[in-house]
Design a protein around this motif. Sequence first.
Motif, PDB file in Angstrom:
ATOM      1  N   LEU A  16       0.799  -1.222   0.000  1.00 22.48           N
ATOM      2  CA  LEU A  16       0.000   0.000   0.000  1.00 22.48           C
ATOM      3  C   LEU A  16       0.836   1.278   0.000  1.00 22.48           C
ATOM      4  O   LEU A  16       0.288   2.382  -0.066  1.00 22.48           O
ATOM      5  N   GLY A  17       2.165   1.136   0.062  1.00 24.75           N
ATOM      6  CA  GLY A  17       3.028   2.314   0.028  1.00 24.75           C
ATOM      7  C   GLY A  17       2.681   3.290   1.135  1.00 24.75           C
ATOM      8  O   GLY A  17       2.416   2.905   2.263  1.00 24.75           O
ATOM      9  N   MET A  18       2.676   4.579   0.832  1.00 23.45           N
ATOM     10  CA  MET A  18       2.393   5.615   1.832  1.00 23.45           C
ATOM     11  C   MET A  18       0.917   5.967   1.892  1.00 23.45           C
ATOM     12  O   MET A  18       0.419   6.419   2.912  1.00 23.45           O
ATOM     13  N   SER A  19       0.228   5.831   0.785  1.00 26.23           N
ATOM     14  CA  SER A  19      -1.130   6.384   0.733  1.00 26.23           C
ATOM     15  C   SER A  19      -2.155   5.396   0.169  1.00 26.23           C
ATOM     16  O   SER A  19      -3.249   5.788  -0.207  1.00 26.23           O
ATOM     17  N   LYS A  24     -18.919   3.645  -9.940  1.00 30.83           N
ATOM     18  CA  LYS A  24     -17.929   4.413 -10.703  1.00 30.83           C
ATOM     19  C   LYS A  24     -16.688   4.719  -9.847  1.00 30.83           C
ATOM     20  O   LYS A  24     -16.825   5.207  -8.725  1.00 30.83           O
ATOM     21  N   PRO A  25     -15.504   4.439 -10.367  1.00 33.53           N
ATOM     22  CA  PRO A  25     -14.288   4.685  -9.583  1.00 33.53           C
ATOM     23  C   PRO A  25     -14.029   6.169  -9.354  1.00 33.53           C
ATOM     24  O   PRO A  25     -14.322   6.996 -10.224  1.00 33.53           O
ATOM     25  N   GLU A  26     -13.484   6.485  -8.177  1.00 36.77           N
ATOM     26  CA  GLU A  26     -13.112   7.855  -7.873  1.00 36.77           C
ATOM     27  C   GLU A  26     -11.687   8.097  -8.349  1.00 36.77           C
ATOM     28  O   GLU A  26     -11.009   7.186  -8.809  1.00 36.77           O
ATOM     29  N   LYS A  27     -11.268   9.347  -8.186  1.00 39.62           N
ATOM     30  CA  LYS A  27      -9.898   9.715  -8.516  1.00 39.62           C
ATOM     31  C   LYS A  27      -8.909   8.838  -7.738  1.00 39.62           C
ATOM     32  O   LYS A  27      -9.142   8.554  -6.557  1.00 39.62           O
ATOM     33  N   HIS A  28      -7.854   8.448  -8.379  1.00 40.17           N
ATOM     34  CA  HIS A  28      -6.768   7.661  -7.771  1.00 40.17           C
ATOM     35  C   HIS A  28      -7.142   6.210  -7.469  1.00 40.17           C
ATOM     36  O   HIS A  28      -6.392   5.521  -6.798  1.00 40.17           O
ATOM     37  N   GLU A  29      -8.307   5.766  -7.903  1.00 34.44           N
ATOM     38  CA  GLU A  29      -8.635   4.344  -7.744  1.00 34.44           C
ATOM     39  C   GLU A  29      -8.123   3.632  -8.998  1.00 34.44           C
ATOM     40  O   GLU A  29      -8.781   3.612 -10.029  1.00 34.44           O
ATOM     41  N   HIS A  30      -6.932   3.062  -8.865  1.00 33.33           N
ATOM     42  CA  HIS A  30      -6.179   2.648 -10.052  1.00 33.33           C
ATOM     43  C   HIS A  30      -6.484   1.242 -10.561  1.00 33.33           C
ATOM     44  O   HIS A  30      -6.296   0.972 -11.741  1.00 33.33           O
ATOM     45  N   VAL A  31      -6.863   0.334  -9.654  1.00 34.81           N
ATOM     46  CA  VAL A  31      -7.019  -1.060 -10.075  1.00 34.81           C
ATOM     47  C   VAL A  31      -8.270  -1.690  -9.454  1.00 34.81           C
ATOM     48  O   VAL A  31      -8.575  -1.462  -8.275  1.00 34.81           O
ATOM     49  N   ASP A  32      -8.999  -2.481 -10.250  1.00 29.17           N
ATOM     50  CA  ASP A  32     -10.133  -3.281  -9.773  1.00 29.17           C
ATOM     51  C   ASP A  32      -9.824  -4.756  -9.994  1.00 29.17           C
ATOM     52  O   ASP A  32      -9.465  -5.144 -11.112  1.00 29.17           O
ATOM     53  N   ILE A  33      -9.947  -5.574  -8.948  1.00 25.90           N
ATOM     54  CA  ILE A  33      -9.926  -7.025  -9.107  1.00 25.90           C
ATOM     55  C   ILE A  33     -11.385  -7.454  -8.949  1.00 25.90           C
ATOM     56  O   ILE A  33     -11.934  -7.401  -7.837  1.00 25.90           O
ATOM     57  N   ILE A  34     -12.010  -7.856 -10.037  1.00 29.94           N
ATOM     58  CA  ILE A  34     -13.450  -8.119 -10.021  1.00 29.94           C
ATOM     59  C   ILE A  34     -13.714  -9.608  -9.846  1.00 29.94           C
ATOM     60  O   ILE A  34     -13.073 -10.441 -10.495  1.00 29.94           O
ATOM     61  N   PHE A  35     -14.671  -9.928  -8.956  1.00 26.17           N
ATOM     62  CA  PHE A  35     -14.954 -11.327  -8.638  1.00 26.17           C
ATOM     63  C   PHE A  35     -16.238 -11.812  -9.295  1.00 26.17           C
ATOM     64  O   PHE A  35     -17.042 -11.026  -9.806  1.00 26.17           O
ATOM     65  N   ASP A  36     -16.430 -13.129  -9.166  1.00 24.43           N
ATOM     66  CA  ASP A  36     -17.566 -13.796  -9.814  1.00 24.43           C
ATOM     67  C   ASP A  36     -18.923 -13.362  -9.253  1.00 24.43           C
ATOM     68  O   ASP A  36     -19.961 -13.614  -9.854  1.00 24.43           O
ATOM     69  N   ASN A  37     -18.929 -12.682  -8.097  1.00 22.68           N
ATOM     70  CA  ASN A  37     -20.207 -12.243  -7.520  1.00 22.68           C
ATOM     71  C   ASN A  37     -20.504 -10.770  -7.796  1.00 22.68           C
ATOM     72  O   ASN A  37     -21.399 -10.192  -7.184  1.00 22.68           O
ATOM     73  N   GLY A  38     -19.704 -10.150  -8.661  1.00 24.39           N
ATOM     74  CA  GLY A  38     -19.958  -8.757  -9.010  1.00 24.39           C
ATOM     75  C   GLY A  38     -19.324  -7.743  -8.064  1.00 24.39           C
ATOM     76  O   GLY A  38     -19.361  -6.542  -8.312  1.00 24.39           O
ATOM     77  N   GLN A  39     -18.741  -8.229  -6.971  1.00 22.29           N
ATOM     78  CA  GLN A  39     -18.022  -7.337  -6.063  1.00 22.29           C
ATOM     79  C   GLN A  39     -16.584  -7.178  -6.570  1.00 22.29           C
ATOM     80  O   GLN A  39     -16.086  -8.023  -7.315  1.00 22.29           O
ATOM     81  N   CYS A  40     -15.946  -6.116  -6.151  1.00 22.82           N
ATOM     82  CA  CYS A  40     -14.541  -6.020  -6.535  1.00 22.82           C
ATOM     83  C   CYS A  40     -13.677  -5.487  -5.414  1.00 22.82           C
ATOM     84  O   CYS A  40     -14.143  -4.840  -4.481  1.00 22.82           O
ATOM     85  N   LEU A  41     -12.399  -5.827  -5.503  1.00 23.25           N
ATOM     86  CA  LEU A  41     -11.377  -5.315  -4.604  1.00 23.25           C
ATOM     87  C   LEU A  41     -10.759  -4.135  -5.335  1.00 23.25           C
ATOM     88  O   LEU A  41     -10.159  -4.302  -6.397  1.00 23.25           O
ATOM     89  N   ARG A  42     -10.970  -2.937  -4.783  1.00 24.38           N
ATOM     90  CA  ARG A  42     -10.567  -1.718  -5.491  1.00 24.38           C
ATOM     91  C   ARG A  42      -9.380  -1.072  -4.786  1.00 24.38           C
ATOM     92  O   ARG A  42      -9.438  -0.775  -3.601  1.00 24.38           O
ATOM     93  N   TYR A  43      -8.327  -0.839  -5.547  1.00 30.37           N
ATOM     94  CA  TYR A  43      -7.068  -0.295  -5.027  1.00 30.37           C
ATOM     95  C   TYR A  43      -6.970   1.196  -5.315  1.00 30.37           C
ATOM     96  O   TYR A  43      -7.067   1.619  -6.459  1.00 30.37           O
ATOM     97  N   LYS A  44      -6.799   1.969  -4.248  1.00 30.01           N
ATOM     98  CA  LYS A  44      -6.662   3.423  -4.377  1.00 30.01           C
ATOM     99  C   LYS A  44      -5.310   3.851  -3.823  1.00 30.01           C
ATOM    100  O   LYS A  44      -4.911   3.375  -2.757  1.00 30.01           O
ATOM    101  N   ASP A  45      -4.630   4.740  -4.516  1.00 29.28           N
ATOM    102  CA  ASP A  45      -3.302   5.138  -4.040  1.00 29.28           C
ATOM    103  C   ASP A  45      -2.876   6.470  -4.663  1.00 29.28           C
ATOM    104  O   ASP A  45      -2.205   6.500  -5.692  1.00 29.28           O
ATOM    105  N   PRO A  46      -3.252   7.597  -4.022  1.00 34.71           N
ATOM    106  CA  PRO A  46      -2.939   8.916  -4.588  1.00 34.71           C
ATOM    107  C   PRO A  46      -1.448   9.111  -4.909  1.00 34.71           C
ATOM    108  O   PRO A  46      -1.108   9.616  -5.968  1.00 34.71           O
ATOM    109  N   ARG A  47      -0.577   8.714  -4.001  1.00 33.56           N
ATOM    110  CA  ARG A  47       0.839   9.003  -4.246  1.00 33.56           C
ATOM    111  C   ARG A  47       1.522   7.965  -5.125  1.00 33.56           C
ATOM    112  O   ARG A  47       2.647   8.168  -5.563  1.00 33.56           O
ATOM    113  N   ARG A  48       0.881   6.836  -5.308  1.00 35.05           N
ATOM    114  CA  ARG A  48       1.399   5.774  -6.191  1.00 35.05           C
ATOM    115  C   ARG A  48       2.768   5.238  -5.766  1.00 35.05           C
ATOM    116  O   ARG A  48       3.619   4.951  -6.595  1.00 35.05           O
ATOM    117  N   PHE A  49       2.970   5.134  -4.453  1.00 32.61           N
ATOM    118  CA  PHE A  49       4.191   4.501  -3.952  1.00 32.61           C
ATOM    119  C   PHE A  49       3.968   3.008  -3.707  1.00 32.61           C
ATOM    120  O   PHE A  49       4.879   2.288  -3.337  1.00 32.61           O
TER     121      PHE A  49
END
Length: 271
Positions: A73-76, A87-112
């Motif tokens: 997760l770096g710093m941020s 709909k993804p917000e700003k800095h939400e860079h990656v979605d891992i989408i599952f078979d049930n329609g839910q997803c694991l969403r990665y957010k990281d403003p500083r990108r460390f």
Amino acid sequence: MPELPEVETTRRGIAPHVEGRQVSRVIVRQEKLRWPVSPEITTQLPGLSIKQVKRRAKYLLLETDQGTLIIHLGMSGSLRIIAASVKPEKHEHVDIIFDNGQCLRYKDPRRFGSLLWSSTAIENHKLIQHLGPEPLSDLFHIDDLYTKTKQKKTPIKSLIMDGQIVVGVGNIYASEALFQSGIHPKRAAQNISKKRLIKLVSAIKNILNQAIQQGGTTLKDFVNSEGNPGYFQQTLNVYGQKGKPCPICQTPIKQITIAQRSTFYCPQCQR
DNA sequence: CGAGCAACCTGCATGC
DNA sequence: TGCATGCAGGTTGCTC
């Protein structure tokens, strides 16, 4: 942002939503993180099931039977579970989408942070293989620390933040653990008695366990996988408390810089 | 080899 | 209000 307690809080939060689920799709909106997002995460991960979510140091390890997704997760950085249709917000860079329609969403403003793929045994991965003991395991004990400390002139704070010595002790909890054990953060590691190092080892374990119980520390923007902050900041004795009275002796807390990192301590209680 | 430090990024608080 | 500056929870990989 996240130190070990925040990463562990995140792990516990996402595990029930992720374990046993099959990945159906991966969306990478921004691949430029600390390192480029591994291409295998898009090409190989879909179709695989997450067997278990583990943690090593501050790395989250999502295991499949073909390989492991390594998330830092770096710093941020933060992760949340959300419907893939939101709909993804700003800095939400990656979605891992599952078979049930839910997803694991990665957010990281500083990108460390980073999302990497390891197809071979995880303990041989470049970023994992040189890591020292987990602070909350029995492998981190006084004899180990004492041996590693003996020849080191480096300030004790730098030493406990060195991942080869012990993993997971970040800038906040390093200051807090040294306060709790009464050791000056600049003291040369080799000049600390075994007796005081024993206190330091238990202070580190103590602080990290307490912080995990309180859901981590939210200074500015840490939220767990459900979008809630942690509460440990209410327990911080010295970190960020420059000029405020020491909770033990009322002497004003000092702020100094060690190895380019802000460091807080009580000049009276810590020697 | 180890120690020290620059670098990777964006956002926010502060001061002019 | 605008702009420049400094600082932030981490860690690798460079130079000396």
